[in-house]
Design a protein around this motif. Sequence first.
Motif, PDB file in Angstrom:
ATOM      1  N   GLU A   1       0.842  -1.211   0.000  1.00 12.79           N
ATOM      2  CA  GLU A   1       0.000   0.000   0.000  1.00 12.79           C
ATOM      3  C   GLU A   1       0.872   1.255   0.000  1.00 12.79           C
ATOM      4  OE1 GLU A   1      -3.278   0.134   2.750  1.00 12.79           O
ATOM      5  OE2 GLU A   1      -4.139   1.686   1.451  1.00 12.79           O
ATOM      6  N   ASP A   2       1.910   1.263   0.837  1.00 16.17           N
ATOM      7  CA  ASP A   2       2.852   2.402   0.848  1.00 16.17           C
ATOM      8  C   ASP A   2       3.463   2.603  -0.537  1.00 16.17           C
ATOM      9  OD1 ASP A   2       2.424   2.717   3.496  1.00 16.17           O
ATOM     10  OD2 ASP A   2       4.365   1.900   4.155  1.00 16.17           O
ATOM     11  N   ARG A   3       3.858   1.484  -1.141  1.00 15.08           N
ATOM     12  CA  ARG A   3       4.575   1.567  -2.413  1.00 15.08           C
ATOM     13  C   ARG A   3       3.661   2.056  -3.543  1.00 15.08           C
ATOM     14  NH1 ARG A   3       6.793   2.947  -5.726  1.00 15.08           N
ATOM     15  NH2 ARG A   3       8.545   2.201  -6.960  1.00 15.08           N
ATOM     16  N   ILE A   4       2.423   1.544  -3.554  1.00 19.67           N
ATOM     17  CA  ILE A   4       1.480   1.923  -4.614  1.00 19.67           C
ATOM     18  C   ILE A   4       1.087   3.402  -4.505  1.00 19.67           C
ATOM     19  CG2 ILE A   4      -0.953   1.562  -5.328  1.00 19.67           C
ATOM     20  CD1 ILE A   4      -0.519  -1.390  -5.070  1.00 19.67           C
ATOM     21  N   SER A   5       1.221   3.949  -3.295  1.00 24.33           N
ATOM     22  CA  SER A   5       0.873   5.363  -3.092  1.00 24.33           C
ATOM     23  C   SER A   5       1.962   6.316  -3.579  1.00 24.33           C
ATOM     24  CB  SER A   5       0.621   5.623  -1.606  1.00 24.33           C
ATOM     25  OG  SER A   5      -0.286   4.687  -1.098  1.00 24.33           O
ATOM     26  N   GLN A   6       3.115   5.781  -3.975  1.00 20.23           N
ATOM     27  CA  GLN A   6       4.200   6.657  -4.447  1.00 20.23           C
ATOM     28  C   GLN A   6       3.852   7.231  -5.824  1.00 20.23           C
ATOM     29  OE1 GLN A   6       7.074   7.168  -2.459  1.00 20.23           O
ATOM     30  NE2 GLN A   6       5.839   6.024  -0.987  1.00 20.23           N
ATOM     31  N   PRO A   7       4.378   8.435  -6.120  1.00 19.12           N
ATOM     32  CA  PRO A   7       4.011   9.107  -7.373  1.00 19.12           C
ATOM     33  C   PRO A   7       4.340   8.304  -8.636  1.00 19.12           C
ATOM     34  CG  PRO A   7       5.419  10.526  -6.002  1.00 19.12           C
ATOM     35  CD  PRO A   7       5.256   9.244  -5.267  1.00 19.12           C
TER      36      PRO A   7
END
Length: 193
Positions: free
Chosen positions: A72-78
């Motif tokens: 989830e953290d990673r997918i939220s990156q630009p």
Amino acid sequence: MTARRIIFMGPPGVGKGTQAQILQDKYSIPQLSTGDMLRAAVAAGSELGKKAKDIMDRGELMPDDLMVSMIEDRISQPDCVNGFILDGFPRTVPQAEALDSMLARKGMDLDRVIQLKVPDEILFDRIRTRAAQSETVRADDNEETLRKRLTVYHAQTVPILPYYEAKGLLHVVDGTMTIEQVTNALVQILETV
Ligand code: AMP
């Protein structure tokens, strides 16, 4: 429409990582490998890394909640706004369900789920070659751990496939072909509406 949010499914050594790297360059979308993220945590000696090392060396799976929040953290990156290739996630039905609700919350859909298929005996040959060829041998690239990882794959990851099949997202590719042939088959799938 060109597919942008993609999952690669398949057993260890099937070629998910190799193909994900080729396609991330072709489509300018990042390869998100949970295995690579965990290996980075192990190398950094973080708390997560310490926990991950033993589990990975045994060929077992990390807890679902940790993996879900990592992705989830990673997918939220630009760099993920135009899509991503998931390589090694989801690995359990609860991870697949958590991914669905996470994407729904963000107003996103999955475009394709691709299963790379190779018989287990060929994977043993490949893992021996990978161990012999790489400069830094992965601690989990040995026959004993592979046997365990394959058992875990069949027991925990294969049950995800009907889930995606029922959604009409699943495509199967023969992973015994050459790297180039597999790439061509993947491109066909990704570029067919
Ligand atoms: P991989 O490089 O994808 O083969 O992953 C190496 C190891 O990292 C696996 O054998 C697991 O121990 C752990 N791992 C990677 N991704 C996940 C995941 N989605 N869920 C649980 N464990 C994982």
